[in-house]
Scaffold this motif. Structure first.
Motif, PDB file in Angstrom:
ATOM      1  N   PRO A  20       0.854  -1.221   0.061  1.00  0.00           N
ATOM      2  CA  PRO A  20       0.016  -0.014  -0.169  1.00  0.00           C
ATOM      3  C   PRO A  20       0.880   1.115   0.282  1.00  0.00           C
ATOM      4  O   PRO A  20       0.474   2.117  -0.785  1.00  0.00           O
ATOM      5  CB  PRO A  20      -0.933   0.080   1.192  1.00  0.00           C
ATOM      6  N   ARG A  21       2.015   1.218   0.774  1.00  0.00           N
ATOM      7  CA  ARG A  21       2.854   2.399   0.901  1.00  0.00           C
ATOM      8  C   ARG A  21       3.326   2.820  -0.567  1.00  0.00           C
ATOM      9  O   ARG A  21       3.330   3.689  -1.087  1.00  0.00           O
ATOM     10  CB  ARG A  21       3.994   2.219   1.710  1.00  0.00           C
ATOM     11  N   LYS A  22       3.822   1.574  -1.252  1.00  0.00           N
ATOM     12  CA  LYS A  22       4.651   1.711  -2.464  1.00  0.00           C
ATOM     13  C   LYS A  22       3.524   2.375  -3.434  1.00  0.00           C
ATOM     14  O   LYS A  22       3.862   3.317  -4.170  1.00  0.00           O
ATOM     15  CB  LYS A  22       4.830   0.474  -3.035  1.00  0.00           C
ATOM     16  N   ALA A  23       2.310   1.814  -3.443  1.00  0.00           N
ATOM     17  CA  ALA A  23       1.168   2.503  -4.273  1.00  0.00           C
ATOM     18  C   ALA A  23       0.898   3.851  -3.969  1.00  0.00           C
ATOM     19  O   ALA A  23       0.813   4.846  -5.083  1.00  0.00           O
ATOM     20  CB  ALA A  23      -0.024   1.383  -4.314  1.00  0.00           C
ATOM     21  N   VAL A  24       0.747   4.178  -2.875  1.00  0.00           N
ATOM     22  CA  VAL A  24       0.229   5.488  -2.624  1.00  0.00           C
ATOM     23  C   VAL A  24       1.414   6.564  -2.756  1.00  0.00           C
ATOM     24  O   VAL A  24       1.127   7.770  -3.152  1.00  0.00           O
ATOM     25  CB  VAL A  24      -0.302   5.752  -1.392  1.00  0.00           C
ATOM     26  N   GLU A  25       2.697   6.204  -2.647  1.00  0.00           N
ATOM     27  CA  GLU A  25       3.718   6.807  -3.091  1.00  0.00           C
ATOM     28  C   GLU A  25       3.707   7.089  -4.408  1.00  0.00           C
ATOM     29  O   GLU A  25       4.084   8.431  -4.857  1.00  0.00           O
ATOM     30  CB  GLU A  25       4.984   6.469  -2.535  1.00  0.00           C
ATOM     31  N   GLN A  26       3.566   6.110  -5.242  1.00  0.00           N
ATOM     32  CA  GLN A  26       3.267   6.397  -6.750  1.00  0.00           C
ATOM     33  C   GLN A  26       2.167   7.339  -6.952  1.00  0.00           C
ATOM     34  O   GLN A  26       2.170   8.161  -7.963  1.00  0.00           O
ATOM     35  CB  GLN A  26       3.150   5.171  -7.530  1.00  0.00           C
ATOM     36  N   PHE A  27       1.217   7.345  -6.277  1.00  0.00           N
ATOM     37  CA  PHE A  27       0.154   8.109  -6.440  1.00  0.00           C
ATOM     38  C   PHE A  27       0.328   9.631  -6.153  1.00  0.00           C
ATOM     39  O   PHE A  27       0.094  10.576  -6.912  1.00  0.00           O
ATOM     40  CB  PHE A  27      -1.161   7.734  -5.657  1.00  0.00           C
ATOM     41  N   GLU A  28       1.221   9.772  -5.056  1.00  0.00           N
ATOM     42  CA  GLU A  28       1.767  11.174  -4.482  1.00  0.00           C
ATOM     43  C   GLU A  28       2.655  11.771  -5.796  1.00  0.00           C
ATOM     44  O   GLU A  28       2.399  12.926  -5.955  1.00  0.00           O
ATOM     45  CB  GLU A  28       2.432  11.029  -3.088  1.00  0.00           C
ATOM     46  N   GLN A  29       3.278  11.048  -6.396  1.00  0.00           N
ATOM     47  CA  GLN A  29       4.243  11.397  -7.334  1.00  0.00           C
ATOM     48  C   GLN A  29       3.493  11.969  -8.351  1.00  0.00           C
ATOM     49  O   GLN A  29       3.964  13.069  -9.041  1.00  0.00           O
ATOM     50  CB  GLN A  29       5.601  10.358  -7.792  1.00  0.00           C
TER      51      GLN A  29
END
Lengths: 147, 112
Positions: free
Chosen positions: A16-25
């Protein structure tokens, strides 16, 4: 301005963290307002964490979790799909009682509560063995000068 | 996430920075538990460098609030960024713990 980001999410604890960090970017690149990005990111994190933690049996045959993000004029949309056990977080998650003392409070339920508070539109459906959760957030006046 | 703690008797100030989510909430729990296990009953969590907290992190705070209350002290927060404060408000945590502008004020609230 149209943009999209499609992600597949695994079952590891840090997915989940990896995914939301990609969303943030993605949101940063497309100048989504920061406050809105934070709230949407938190909602995605809570929902994905639920799915990764609870949607699948340990021996699930072919677990799939996908997240499709779309930025079209004036709104940010996300479609979260998984083929895990049926679960409607909008209805099946118990609402926390925020008036209870620390001693009496249940430790769960806050994630969905935050999600509902932070995301403008949420819709759940179960279709052909898939949980489909749709999120939509208007970008507000900030986006007008870019369209 | 990183936690740096300074101790003064049964009071401690833990400066937390970075990100707390389901991926590292267990580490955060271990950090706070270790502090409380050293005999700290009044714990200030300085959130000045905290840029993200999900419900997994709130759960850890709730456990630390219970433990410090039980020990006769309590947990206070300080230097909370606006967007984190909104999470605390929406989740009702502002009713469970006091939020101060600075670590000094938070610490002083325990000596009254």
């Amino acid at each position: 301005m149209d943009a999209k980001l499609d992600l597949e999410i695994g079952l590891e604890k840090d997915e989940p963290r990896k995914a939301v960090e990609q969303f943030e970017q993605f949101a940063l690149e497309h100048e989504v307002p920061m406050g809105l990005t934070f709230k949407f990111q938190l909602a995605l994190d809570e929902l994905l964490t639920n799915v990764v933690s609870y949607a699948f049996e340990e021996d699930a045959a072919a677990p799939v979790i996908t997240l499709a993000l779309r930025l079209t004029d004036g709104k940010l949309e996300a479609l979260l799909e998984d083929n895990g056990r049926p679960f409607n977080p909008l209805r099946d998650a118990p609402a926390p009682d925020l008036d209870l003392s620390a001693e009496d409070r249940r430790v769960g339920g806050l994630g969905i509560h935050l999600t509902k508070a932070f995301v403008h539109g949420l819709n759940y459906e179960r279709v052909d063995g898939w949980n489909r959760l749709y999120l939509v957030q208007p970008l507000g006046a900030h986006q007008e000068d870019q369209t | 996430m990183n936690v740096e703690t300074s101790y003064s008797g049964s009071t401690a100030v833990a400066v937390v920075d970075g990100r707390i989510d389901s991926a590292n909430a267990k580490d955060f729990d271990e950090e706070l538990s270790a502090i409380i296990d050293r005999g700290v009953s009044s714990l200030v969590v300085d959130c000045g460098g905290l840029n993200y907290i999900s419900s997994a992190g709130l759960r850890v705070l709730l456990i630390a609030i219970r433990k410090t209350n039980e020990a006769g002290g309590g947990l206070a927060l300080c230097s909370v960024p606006d967007h984190i404060r909104e999470v605390l408000e929406v989740s009702g945590f502002v009713r469970l713990t006091k939020v101060f502008a600075t670590a000094d004020e938070a610490r002083a609230s325990f000596s009254k």
